[in-house]
Scaffold this motif. Structure first.
Motif, mmCIF file in Angstrom:
data_model
loop_
_atom_site.group_PDB
_atom_site.id
_atom_site.type_symbol
_atom_site.label_atom_id
_atom_site.label_comp_id
_atom_site.label_asym_id
_atom_site.label_seq_id
_atom_site.Cartn_x
_atom_site.Cartn_y
_atom_site.Cartn_z
ATOM 1 N N ALA A 638 0.846 -1.191 0.000
ATOM 2 C CA ALA A 638 0.000 0.000 0.000
ATOM 3 C C ALA A 638 0.883 1.242 0.000
ATOM 4 N N ARG A 639 0.416 2.291 -0.647
ATOM 5 C CA ARG A 639 1.199 3.528 -0.697
ATOM 6 C C ARG A 639 1.359 4.126 0.690
ATOM 7 N N ARG A 640 0.380 3.895 1.544
ATOM 8 C CA ARG A 640 0.447 4.460 2.889
ATOM 9 C C ARG A 640 0.140 3.342 3.901
ATOM 10 N N GLN A 641 1.122 3.057 4.731
ATOM 11 C CA GLN A 641 0.945 2.003 5.738
ATOM 12 C C GLN A 641 0.833 2.625 7.136
ATOM 13 N N SER A 642 0.299 1.852 8.055
ATOM 14 C CA SER A 642 0.109 2.328 9.428
ATOM 15 C C SER A 642 0.654 1.299 10.408
ATOM 16 N N ILE A 643 0.912 1.788 11.616
ATOM 17 C CA ILE A 643 1.324 0.914 12.716
ATOM 18 C C ILE A 643 0.250 0.957 13.796
ATOM 19 N N VAL A 644 -0.213 -0.228 14.190
ATOM 20 C CA VAL A 644 -1.121 -0.344 15.334
ATOM 21 C C VAL A 644 -0.267 -0.682 16.560
ATOM 22 N N VAL A 645 -0.247 0.240 17.530
ATOM 23 C CA VAL A 645 0.553 0.037 18.742
ATOM 24 C C VAL A 645 -0.282 -0.783 19.725
ATOM 25 N N VAL A 646 0.247 -1.926 20.124
ATOM 26 C CA VAL A 646 -0.473 -2.804 21.047
ATOM 27 C C VAL A 646 0.374 -3.015 22.296
ATOM 28 N N ARG A 647 -0.315 -3.220 23.401
ATOM 29 C CA ARG A 647 0.347 -3.503 24.687
ATOM 30 C C ARG A 647 -0.179 -4.829 25.224
ATOM 31 N N TYR A 648 0.741 -5.667 25.659
ATOM 32 C CA TYR A 648 0.343 -6.970 26.202
ATOM 33 C C TYR A 648 1.329 -7.367 27.295
ATOM 34 N N GLY A 649 0.803 -7.572 28.487
ATOM 35 C CA GLY A 649 1.667 -7.994 29.591
ATOM 36 C C GLY A 649 2.745 -7.005 29.940
ATOM 37 N N GLY A 650 2.451 -5.710 29.846
ATOM 38 C CA GLY A 650 3.420 -4.690 30.204
ATOM 39 C C GLY A 650 4.424 -4.373 29.115
ATOM 40 N N ARG A 651 4.297 -4.992 27.943
ATOM 41 C CA ARG A 651 5.220 -4.728 26.833
ATOM 42 C C ARG A 651 4.452 -4.128 25.666
ATOM 43 N N ARG A 652 5.170 -3.384 24.820
ATOM 44 C CA ARG A 652 4.542 -2.738 23.662
ATOM 45 C C ARG A 652 5.272 -3.139 22.387
ATOM 46 N N ALA A 653 4.503 -3.209 21.316
ATOM 47 C CA ALA A 653 5.077 -3.485 19.998
ATOM 48 C C ALA A 653 4.120 -2.922 18.956
ATOM 49 N N GLY A 654 4.587 -2.854 17.707
ATOM 50 C CA GLY A 654 3.772 -2.328 16.623
ATOM 51 C C GLY A 654 3.482 -3.396 15.580
ATOM 52 N N LEU A 655 2.292 -3.324 14.990
ATOM 53 C CA LEU A 655 1.908 -4.220 13.908
ATOM 54 C C LEU A 655 1.724 -3.361 12.653
ATOM 55 N N VAL A 656 2.518 -3.615 11.624
ATOM 56 C CA VAL A 656 2.457 -2.834 10.390
ATOM 57 C C VAL A 656 1.354 -3.411 9.506
ATOM 58 N N VAL A 657 0.401 -2.562 9.114
ATOM 59 C CA VAL A 657 -0.749 -3.005 8.314
ATOM 60 C C VAL A 657 -0.945 -2.035 7.148
ATOM 61 N N ASP A 658 -1.759 -2.460 6.176
ATOM 62 C CA ASP A 658 -2.035 -1.617 5.008
ATOM 63 C C ASP A 658 -3.182 -0.651 5.249
ATOM 64 N N ALA A 659 -4.212 -1.099 5.996
ATOM 65 C CA ALA A 659 -5.409 -0.266 6.159
ATOM 66 C C ALA A 659 -5.974 -0.444 7.553
ATOM 67 N N LEU A 660 -6.550 0.638 8.081
ATOM 68 C CA LEU A 660 -7.241 0.629 9.368
ATOM 69 C C LEU A 660 -8.744 0.636 9.080
ATOM 70 N N LEU A 661 -9.441 -0.424 9.493
ATOM 71 C CA LEU A 661 -10.854 -0.572 9.150
ATOM 72 C C LEU A 661 -11.786 -0.209 10.301
ATOM 73 N N GLY A 662 -11.253 -0.008 11.505
ATOM 74 C CA GLY A 662 -12.070 0.472 12.602
ATOM 75 C C GLY A 662 -12.509 -0.614 13.574
ATOM 76 N N GLU A 663 -13.270 -0.183 14.599
ATOM 77 C CA GLU A 663 -13.689 -1.075 15.677
ATOM 78 C C GLU A 663 -15.015 -1.746 15.326
ATOM 79 N N PHE A 664 -15.082 -3.057 15.582
ATOM 80 C CA PHE A 664 -16.296 -3.825 15.322
ATOM 81 C C PHE A 664 -16.463 -4.875 16.425
ATOM 82 N N GLN A 665 -17.725 -5.223 16.686
ATOM 83 C CA GLN A 665 -17.975 -6.350 17.582
ATOM 84 C C GLN A 665 -17.595 -7.635 16.864
ATOM 85 N N THR A 666 -16.842 -8.478 17.550
ATOM 86 C CA THR A 666 -16.278 -9.671 16.922
ATOM 87 C C THR A 666 -16.778 -10.917 17.624
#
Length: 729
Positions: A638-666
């Motif tokens: 994708a021409r423009r990528q994003s990072i989703v910053v997540v925290r788990y167990g006191g640690r942080r990391a980023g997930l590189v994705v092509d598109a942000l689609l928003g919050e949904f009930q899963t």
């Protein structure tokens, strides 16, 4: 009467009573007399119920245990650790007898009955007599403590009128009368035959007799009333207390603190009226009022029925008038619902969410403002229904924690160690499905902490520690998950020994640099053990790998922190529910992934820097992983990528994705067998357009990021070492 239904009720109630008995036995050391009374009542009720069904093996065994408990209650037998262990074993044997009743093999299982013989011998040793001298009484529905010396007895009068169906229901009226002899001395019986019909109307299966009985006993009214518990619906009973008892009841009423109670409750509490007599009086009062008659006070009805003497009622009324007015209390209302019905409700709510997502998608495509407004309202209502339905399945983890009191007690005796269990966070809630599945892994962790973690008393003394070791269970909520910690104050993990064992078994290459966390996690490898001796509890390297596998199967993770000489803490992190979550959808190529919303912190724009596997997030390095590379997704970037910053167990990391689609009930759906071994995924979900989104396993992704970073650092260090000229060494 539906005997099968009654037997099912007996089995269920017996198991509940056995759980109460176990809890009371484990708490007897600090609860004292209250716990002993609770143990006695549990055994007493099981014995009486078993007698009603003619389950003689249960009655005979429980009677002997009850006799020992009666000596404890009377202060004639010390209640030490050895007796607690014996009674716990008796509790287990009674549970096995109840299981045999359910299976229909009670009389045929000679091995089970023989297994109780050593326990009976030990119980008779505490009674101070041979087994033959302590034969069980007739199988009657109730029992009571032995009568006091004759000079303390008082004269009671009992009036009995048995109903016509008492014989058809399997009850022998004379057995109840004979059993009164265990409470004292029956001084007289008058048989009333005024209910006998004419000869041609006589039914040999019906009972027409009544009895007037004199009983000399030091017992109380409630104990006499308990004798007739299992025939209460088939008889009318009146118990007239001795004259001296009335004075005792009045004295009791004078001594108790003032508190606002109903008159009937006060009379039941002081023992002058039984609960059954109060129920009959209330029924008579209700019938008179509904029939349009004059309202009659409950005290007057009880006096007219002969249940209590007038001076006692007057004393209770005087005490009632002294009490302050109570504060209004909100009535507690609860309903017991079958778990299968709750599961069905959750499934329907999940389908409703999927259907709602489809409607929302259609509404956005049509772009009709009124339709969009209606779908937004519907989505909000569906979300509230979802939260309410999930809350119904949430239970406190305290009940699971309580089970480990018995585990710690038994294992500590087997290991000959002094270990106590400390509990905290019992009010933390999680899905009932998780509660059912987490019990076995936690049991293994607790046993492992006691065996490997807690040192012997001598070694603890040499290290300056208290002789008593501690195993602690704690639970708390964190980032949409529940964390359960199993900690001990023992010797901790030996880093060098674990690493040496791993190298010996070929799990780690010699000379490879590992962090403490990576070394400690080696104990979860199949067959891994550093124990020098194989015991009944451990040493075979079986169990810890199963623990981790079971926790991972629940979309959870497990971590270890340890300080040598100070102790070890194992942290199990689990999702709060396995059914429905709030998810953040992201796109990578044509694929859609879902990240649990509880771990998402923020989203930022990604600017790739060649050769760098981290980004600068407000002055701090943030490691990241490209989902496209992790899952081998092909296609143009994708021409423009994003990072989703997540925290788990006191640690942080980023997930590189092509598109942000928003919050949904899963709605979480399990992966098929084809994808059962797929890494970094913990489930799937159906989208509104009918497509499938994959739910990311954030714990596994974090482990992958750390593993990749560590390998990269090791590789760069090795490359740097090889590039140094020999002349520089």
């Amino acid at each position: 009467m539906n005997i099968d239904q009654l037997m099912h009720t007996f089995i269920a109630e017996s198991r509940e009573l056995l759980e109460q008995m176990e809890s009371a036995l484990l708490a007897a050391g600090h609860d004292g007399a209250d716990a002993i009374d609770a143990i006695f009542r549990a055994a007493h009720t099981i014995k009486g119920s078993a007698g009603m069904f003619g389950l003689d093996p249960v009655v005979d065994f429980t009677h002997v245990a009850e006799s020992v408990l009666d000596k404890v209650r009377a202060g004639a037998l010390p209640f030490g650790d050895d007796l607690v262990s014996l009674l716990l074993a008796c509790r287990d044997h009674i549970g096995a007898l109840v299981d045999a009743v359910e299976a229909g093999t009670l009389d045929a299982d000679a091995g089970l009955l023989a297994a109780g013989a050593p326990l009976l011998a030990a119980l008779h040793g505490h009674l101070g007599g041979a087994p033959a001298a302590a034969a069980a009484p007739p199988a009657t529905p109730s029992s009571a403590p032995a009568p006091a010396p004759a000079n303390e007895h008082e004269q009671w009068h009992i009036s009995l009128r048995f109903g016509p169906d008492v014989l058809r229901n399997g009850m022998d009226p004379l057995s109840f009368i004979r059993y009164l002899g265990q409470l004292g001395q029956v001084t007289g019986i008058a048989t009333l035959a005024d209910g006998l019909p004419e000869a041609d109307e006589f039914d040999p299966e019906s009972c027409y007799l009544g009895f007037e009985i004199g009983l000399s006993s030091s017992t109380d009214k409630a104990t006499i009333d308990d004798v007739f518990d299992f025939v209460r619906d088939d008889c009318q009973i009146r118990i007239l207390a001795p004259h001296s008892r009335a004075a005792e009841y009045i004295a009791w009423l004078d001594e108790v603190p003032e508190q606002r109670e109903r008159l009937g409750e006060m009379l039941v509490r002081c023992g002058s009226v039984t609960a059954h007599e109060l129920e009959q009086a209330l029924a008579a009062q209700s019938a008179a009022s509904s029939g349009g008659g004059e309202f009659v006070p409950i005290g007057a009805i009880l006096v007219d029925q002969g249940a209590v003497r007038a001076p006692v009622v007057e004393a209770a009324l005087a005490k009632q008038r002294q009490a302050p007015e109570p504060r209004p209390q909100q009535e507690a209302r609860t309903v017991r619902v079958d778990a299968d019905k709750l599961d069905r409700l959750i499934n329907l709510v999940g389908e409703l969410i999927i259907a709602g997502a489809g409607v929302d998608l259609v509404a956005r495509r049509t772009d009709v403002p009124e339709l969009l407004e209606r779908t937004a309202t519907l989505s909000g209502l569906v979300e509230e229904v979802r939260d309410s339905a999930l809350q119904l399945r949430m239970v406190k983890i305290g009940a699971t924690f309580k089970r480990f009191e018995r585990v710690v007690h038994d294992v500590a005796r087997e290991l000959r160690k002094d270990i106590r269990l400390a509990l905290s966070g019992e009010d933390a809630e999680l899905d009932k499905t998780l509660v059912e599945k987490i019990g076995d892994p936690l049991t293994h962790l607790v046993r492992n902490a006691m065996d490997h973690g807690i040192e012997s008393a001598e070694l603890r003394a040499a290290r300056g520690k208290p002789a008593q070791g501690t195993v602690a269970l704690n639970a708390y909520h964190d980032s949409g998950s529940i964390v359960i910690e199993v900690a001990d104050d023992g010797g901790g993990l030996n880093r060098a020994r674990i690493l040496a064992k791993a190298v010996e078994r070929g799990l780690v290459e010699p000379g490879r640099a590992l962090s403490d966390k990576e070394i400690f996690n080696l104990i979860f490898e199949p067959g891994f053990s550093t124990a020098e001796q194989v015991t009944s509890l451990s040493g075979r390297g079986v169990g810890m790998d199963v623990v981790k596998r079971n926790i991972v199967a629940l979309r959870g993770s497990v971590d270890i922190a340890s300080t040598e000489g100070a102790g070890t803490t194992v942290s199990v992190r689990l999702p709060l529910t396995l059914a429905i979550i709030n998810g953040f959808q992201v796109g990578v190529g044509k694929s859609v992934f879902v990240i649990p919303m509880d771990v998402v912190e923020e989203c930022i724009e990604f600017h790739a820097v060649p050769g760098r596997d981290y980004v600068d997030l407000r002055g701090r390095p943030l490691p990241f992983v490209r989902l496209r590379e992790r899952f081998g997704i092909e296609g143009a970037l994708a021409r423009r990528q994003s990072i989703v910053v997540v925290r788990y167990g006191g640690r942080r990391a980023g997930l590189v994705v092509d598109a942000l689609l928003g919050e949904f009930q899963t709605v979480i759906k399990p992966l098929g067998k084809v994808f059962a071994g797929a890494r970094f995924l913990c489930g799937s979900s159906i989208l509104g357009n009918g497509g499938v989104a994959l739910i990311l396993d954030v714990a596994a992704l974090f482990a992958g990021v750390e593993h990749d970073n560590h390998d990269l650092i090791s590789h760069r260090a090795a490359s740097a070492a090889r590039s140094i000229p020999c002349s520089a060494i």
